[in-house]
Design a protein around this motif. Structure first.
Motif, PDB file in Angstrom:
ATOM      1  N   ARG A   1     -12.142   5.053  10.683  1.00  0.00           N
ATOM      2  CA  ARG A   1     -11.499   6.344  10.443  1.00  0.00           C
ATOM      3  C   ARG A   1     -11.048   6.517   8.996  1.00  0.00           C
ATOM      4  N   ARG A   2     -11.595   5.705   8.114  1.00  0.00           N
ATOM      5  CA  ARG A   2     -11.104   5.722   6.723  1.00  0.00           C
ATOM      6  C   ARG A   2     -11.276   7.081   6.053  1.00  0.00           C
TER       7      ARG A   2
ATOM      8  N   THR B   1      -4.302   8.292  -1.061  1.00  0.00           N
ATOM      9  CA  THR B   1      -3.236   7.322  -1.361  1.00  0.00           C
ATOM     10  C   THR B   1      -2.874   6.492  -0.125  1.00  0.00           C
ATOM     11  N   ALA B   2      -2.841   7.183   1.032  1.00  0.00           N
ATOM     12  CA  ALA B   2      -2.520   6.477   2.282  1.00  0.00           C
ATOM     13  C   ALA B   2      -3.609   5.450   2.590  1.00  0.00           C
ATOM     14  N   ARG B   3      -4.839   5.800   2.261  1.00  0.00           N
ATOM     15  CA  ARG B   3      -5.975   4.919   2.533  1.00  0.00           C
ATOM     16  C   ARG B   3      -5.852   3.625   1.718  1.00  0.00           C
ATOM     17  N   VAL B   4      -5.545   3.797   0.403  1.00  0.00           N
ATOM     18  CA  VAL B   4      -5.397   2.624  -0.467  1.00  0.00           C
ATOM     19  C   VAL B   4      -4.256   1.743   0.021  1.00  0.00           C
TER      20      VAL B   4
ATOM     21  N   LEU C   1      -2.766   1.583   3.015  1.00  0.00           N
ATOM     22  CA  LEU C   1      -2.989   0.964   4.327  1.00  0.00           C
ATOM     23  C   LEU C   1      -3.897  -0.261   4.208  1.00  0.00           C
ATOM     24  N   PHE C   2      -5.026  -0.096   3.496  1.00  0.00           N
ATOM     25  CA  PHE C   2      -5.963  -1.222   3.397  1.00  0.00           C
ATOM     26  C   PHE C   2      -5.380  -2.360   2.575  1.00  0.00           C
ATOM     27  N   ASN C   3      -4.541  -2.007   1.605  1.00  0.00           N
ATOM     28  CA  ASN C   3      -3.875  -3.048   0.803  1.00  0.00           C
ATOM     29  C   ASN C   3      -2.954  -3.884   1.689  1.00  0.00           C
ATOM     30  N   GLU C   4      -2.195  -3.178   2.529  1.00  0.00           N
ATOM     31  CA  GLU C   4      -1.247  -3.873   3.412  1.00  0.00           C
ATOM     32  C   GLU C   4      -1.978  -4.816   4.386  1.00  0.00           C
ATOM     33  N   LEU C   5      -3.056  -4.279   4.991  1.00  0.00           N
ATOM     34  CA  LEU C   5      -3.828  -5.091   5.943  1.00  0.00           C
ATOM     35  C   LEU C   5      -4.481  -6.282   5.245  1.00  0.00           C
TER      36      LEU C   5
END
Lengths: 254, 339
Positions: A202-203, A209-212, A214-218
């Protein structure tokens, strides 16, 4: 936002559980409107055909129309749901299906009972009784469904999954370190793998910004769990790193 | 452990496709039946696919594939666990001759309750008319019944009532559809735990009580019986049987036998409900024809004695038909009011 789709879980004697997605009142109302239009059209069409009979004998034509209108309005749902296995025109359009509440094959008697009980569900007007019952019922059943032991389920079009789309054939630096890849597979739970997979699928729906973020956190969480050498991670984004992780998990032998 | 998804799909894909194909063929033709070899193959495919779903649920979380397998297993489960008993396999002729009386007798207690309710309404209707004759207009829903019985009898016997002249086929059609609607309502009102059915039966009894007493007290007994009996001997029992079906439904919802779940109770009565309402519809078609083409003719066109004899014969035949001894239907299930 919480997932508000109702489901009915059915456990088979073999111990396998599957779930049926329950159709909500709005979908069912739309399907009903389509069916009501189909009934109206069928009655109009019959009326036009019977004009030929009326030209010969006006009384007979009128009598046949009264009878036909009644048979069509009562029999429409019964005939379609029987021959189309729980579907009418409206339900087919909206991909809904009537099913037995235990996942068994729908019986003719169930179809008749649920359709005859529309009389009560439509009281006092505009399906008020049926609508309210549907809203209050845990499986969105109207009175006819409760009496007939039926549910209306959503029947989304399901295709075989396309793994090629999921794992584009690109070089995966993590696979250069098989012992670390094996440790990664052992340390991640199916639920965590599912979460990452969903995020990747669902990227494109996410804000940039939310995408960057979220993936950074994961990615940070996984990187701290299993530490790969710096050269394996060099030059790849967090998103690509997570794609490589999923590839390692679901295609370990390639 | 997480499943090697790609290898798993590649290995099992053909099994899933074969099962999907078989299910598609079954869904396209509801009357289709598999031979023993096909059933064995189908069962094997179902078991393999179920096991695949089990593996996927335990060792992987690929939502698309899980949904796909769940859909296959759900469809196959319905086919594998199909219950063979049901109206679907009952021939119409056999249904009316055997299943209808069997279902009627199997649920006879509900019929007696329906009859008692209508008789109570009849008594109340008659009593209301004795206490206040003017209440007739408020109680009776049909305009043609509100006028004086003596005026109507005089008109009918002098052949002056030409309201149905040239309209008998239409009238018959309207009677059949209207009465069947009332019968369906009687059944459907069972969903109100039977209360709605009882009210409908009681109200119909009240109307009948008012009409009957209205004619009897003015001495028009022969006219009344000659008018009502030919169609009423079938129509009134038909409405009572529809009420019986409604009460069976209400009884199953209330649940006298607590050890059985609501779903089981309802499953147990659904065949009988369909048989009872189906039989009722056939009876009402007959009653509609008789009412339009026979009941509306009076003396001197047709002697009252002939009409009364005809109605009496119909009633006797109906009673014999409904009570004749035959094994109870297997479908007469496990819930609701039983006698």
């Amino acid at each position: 936002m919480a997932n508000r789709t109702k489901t009915l879980a059915v456990r088979t004697p073999e111990g396998i559980e599957f779930s049926l997605q329950i159709a909500g009142p709005v979908c069912r109302l739309l399907a009903y409107l389509i069916d009501a239009s189909a009934i109206w059209s069928a009655v109009m069409l019959t009326g036009n055909i019977l004009k030929i009979v009326s030209a010969i004998n006006g009384q007979l034509g009128m009598a046949m129309l009264v009878f036909a209108a009644f048979v069509i309005s009562v029999g429409y749902g019964i005939v379609f749901e029987w021959f189309w296995r729980g579907q009418t025109i409206g339900k087919k359009v909206l991909r809904l299906r009537v099913m037995d509440s235990q996942g068994l094959r729908l019986q003719f008697s169930q179809i008749v009972v649920r359709n005859l009980l529309r009389v009560v569900d439509s009281l006092p007007l505009l399906y008020l009784v049926g609508g309210v019952t549907c809203l209050l019922s845990p499986y969105s059943q109207r009175l006819g469904d409760i009496a007939a032991n039926t549910i209306v389920v959503r029947n989304p079009e399901i295709f075989e999954p396309n793994l090629e789309k999921l794992f584009p054939d690109k070089f995966n630096s993590l696979k250069e370190y098989p012992h670390l890849a094996a440790r990664l597979r052992g340390s991640i739970s199916p639920e965590e793998a599912f979460l990452i997979l969903r995020a990747l699928q669902r990227r494109n729906e996410l804000e940039p910004t939310a995408r960057v973020s979220l993936f950074n956190e994961l990615a940070e969480q996984l990187k701290s769990a299993v530490k790969f050498p710096q050269e394996a991670l060099e030059g790849i984004s967090d998103e690509r790193y997570l794609g490589n992780v999923i590839d390692v998990i679901f295609r370990p032998r390639i | 452990m997480i499943l090697d998804l790609e290898k798993f799909i590649a290995r099992q894909r053909e099994v899933w496709r074969e099962l999907d194909g078989l299910l598609g063929a079954l869904e396209r033709d509801p009357a289709a039946r598999m031979d023993l070899g096909q059933v064995k193959r189908f069962h094997h495919l179902y078991q393999v696919t179920s096991a695949d779903l089990g593996k996927l649920q335990s060792f992987a979380c690929e939502p698309e594939l899980k949904l796909f397998l769940e859909s296959l297993v759900a469809r196959a489960f319905g086919e594998i666990h199909d219950t063979p008993s049901g109206v679907s396999r009952v021939k119409v002729g056999r249904f009316f001759i055997n299943s209808f009386p069997q279902a009627f007798r199997g649920r006879i207690l509900a019929f007696w309750v329906a009859l008692a309710t209508m008789l109570a309404g009849f008594a109340v209707g008659a009593a209301l008319l004795i206490v206040d004759p003017d209440a007739k207009e408020a109680i009776l829903p049909f305009e043609q019944l509100v006028g004086s019985p003596s005026d109507r009898v005089a008109k009918e016997e002098q052949g002056q009532n030409r309201a149905l002249e040239g309209k008998k086929i239409l009238f018959s059609s309207e009677l059949m559809t209207n009465n069947t609607r009332v019968a369906i309502l009687c059944l459907a009102m069972g969903a109100t735990f039977g209360i709605g059915t009882l009210i409908l039966l009681f109200y119909n009894g009240v109307i009948l009580g008012v009409v009957v007493l209205d004619y009897l007290r003015l001495g028009h007994t022969a006219f009344l019986v000659g008018w009502l009996l030919p169609h009423g001997s079938v129509e009134i029992p038909a409405i009572l049987i529809a009420g019986q079906a409604g009460l069976v439904l209400g009884g199953a919802l209330i649940g006298r036998r607590k050890s059985i779940s609501l779903a089981q109770r309802l499953r147990g009565i659904s065949s009988d409900l369909v048989i009872l309402i189906g039989g009722t519809s056939i009876m009402l078609v007959w009653a509609g024809i008789i009412e339009a083409f026979f009941s509306q003719y009076h003396e001197p066109t047709i002697p009252y004695s002939l009409k009364i004899a005809f109605g009496a014969v119909e009633l006797v035949l109906l009673v014999l038909f409904l009570t004749r001894k035959a094994p109870l239907a297997e479908s007469s299930g496990r819930g609701g009011l039983r006698g």
